[in-house]
Design a protein around this motif. Structure first.
Motif: not given
Length: 280
Positions: A128-148
């Motif tokens: 059988s032909p093997i057509n694999l999808t490359p493992i690719e993941r995107n970088l994400s940017y996160m936003a929210g609240f912080s306190s100290a």
């Protein structure tokens, strides 16, 4: 260029002297730029199976803290309330899981390396032909609240909640840590311990191997939310007004469910850097 930029971004985010996710107002004078470059040796272990570690001889850093807003390398924030002992900020930062894929150029990383077949027989007919999808993941940017909260002298406790704002995985993280700085042998030492909770959507996006990415039949494995722990130590010894010797080392312990998944091959990873720093 993308790989070099990503390496610097990842190293700076993971090994900076100040806390990764909250500012340190007791260490930085307001309304001034703080720029430095460290020459030495350091990097980040990549816990993704068959992915390359990130190694670099240089670590730049740039920070600015104004009256209301600040940036510290690749984290940005805006102060909602601030006193000498307590603050609440809006916070933006990169998600560190995405760096494990962006930095390796994982178009070469297939699940034939990620997933080992436990049996000796093939699970796909050889004709059988093997057509694999490359493992690719995107970088994400996160936003929210912080306190100290400053509980005693230079001891700070902090918490943060950040959510994906780039529509990559729509997950979130909750972070808790404690930090202390103190004088040691005419230098400044720091120790930090923290907990990082990542919800199921985030973990599932980065660490689930899809059938099109695997040459072998995947064993059933359900990823859940993950709670990672880390400990970081640092030391800065001044040589002159512009030069210092710096050492930073951080170890992250991965959640046991995540560490046993198809994509990961270790229980934790190190990041750090040591060298001579020039302060501009």
């Amino acid at each position: 260029m993308k790989r070099l930029f990503g390496s610097m971004c990842c190293l700076a985010a993971s090994t900076a002297f100040a806390q990764d996710d909250v500012k340190q107002p007791q260490l930085i004078k307001k309304s001034t730029f703080h720029a430095s470059v460290t020459l030495g040796y350091g990097g980040i272990e990549n816990p993704v199976l068959d992915a390359d570690d990130v190694i670099s001889p240089i670590l730049p850093s740039l920070a600015y803290y104004g009256d209301s807003w600040y940036f510290d390398d690749f984290s940005i924030g805006y102060s909602l309330f601030e006193s000498e002992k307590f603050y609440i900020d809006l916070l933006g930062r990169f998600n560190d899981d995405g760096f494990f894929f962006e930095l390796d150029g994982v178009d070469k990383l297939f699940a034939t390396g990620v997933v080992r077949s436990s049996s000796g027989r093939p699970t796909i007919p050889s004709a059988s032909p093997i057509n694999l999808t490359p493992i690719e993941r995107n970088l994400s940017y996160m936003a929210g609240f912080s306190s100290a909260l400053n509980i005693y002298d230079d001891i700070w406790l902090s918490a943060a909640y950040v959510h994906d704002i780039t529509n990559v995985h729509n997950g979130y993280e909750i972070l808790f840590n404690g930090y202390q700085a103190f004088t040691l042998f005419s230098g400044i030492a720091g120790i930090e311990a923290g907990i990082n909770y990542k919800n199921e959507e985030l973990i599932d996006y980065y660490y689930t191997v899809s059938p099109t990415e695997s040459k072998t039949r995947l064993l059933s494995y359900n990823l859940e939310s993950a709670t990672n722990y880390y400990l970081k130590v640092s030391y800065e010894y001044p040589i002159s007004d512009n030069f210092s010797v710096d050492f930073k080392l951080k170890h992250t312990w991965l959640d046991s469910n995540l560490a046993n998944s198809h994509m990961i091959n270790k229980n934790g990873y190190f990041s750090g850097f040591t060298g001579i720093t020039y302060h501009f």
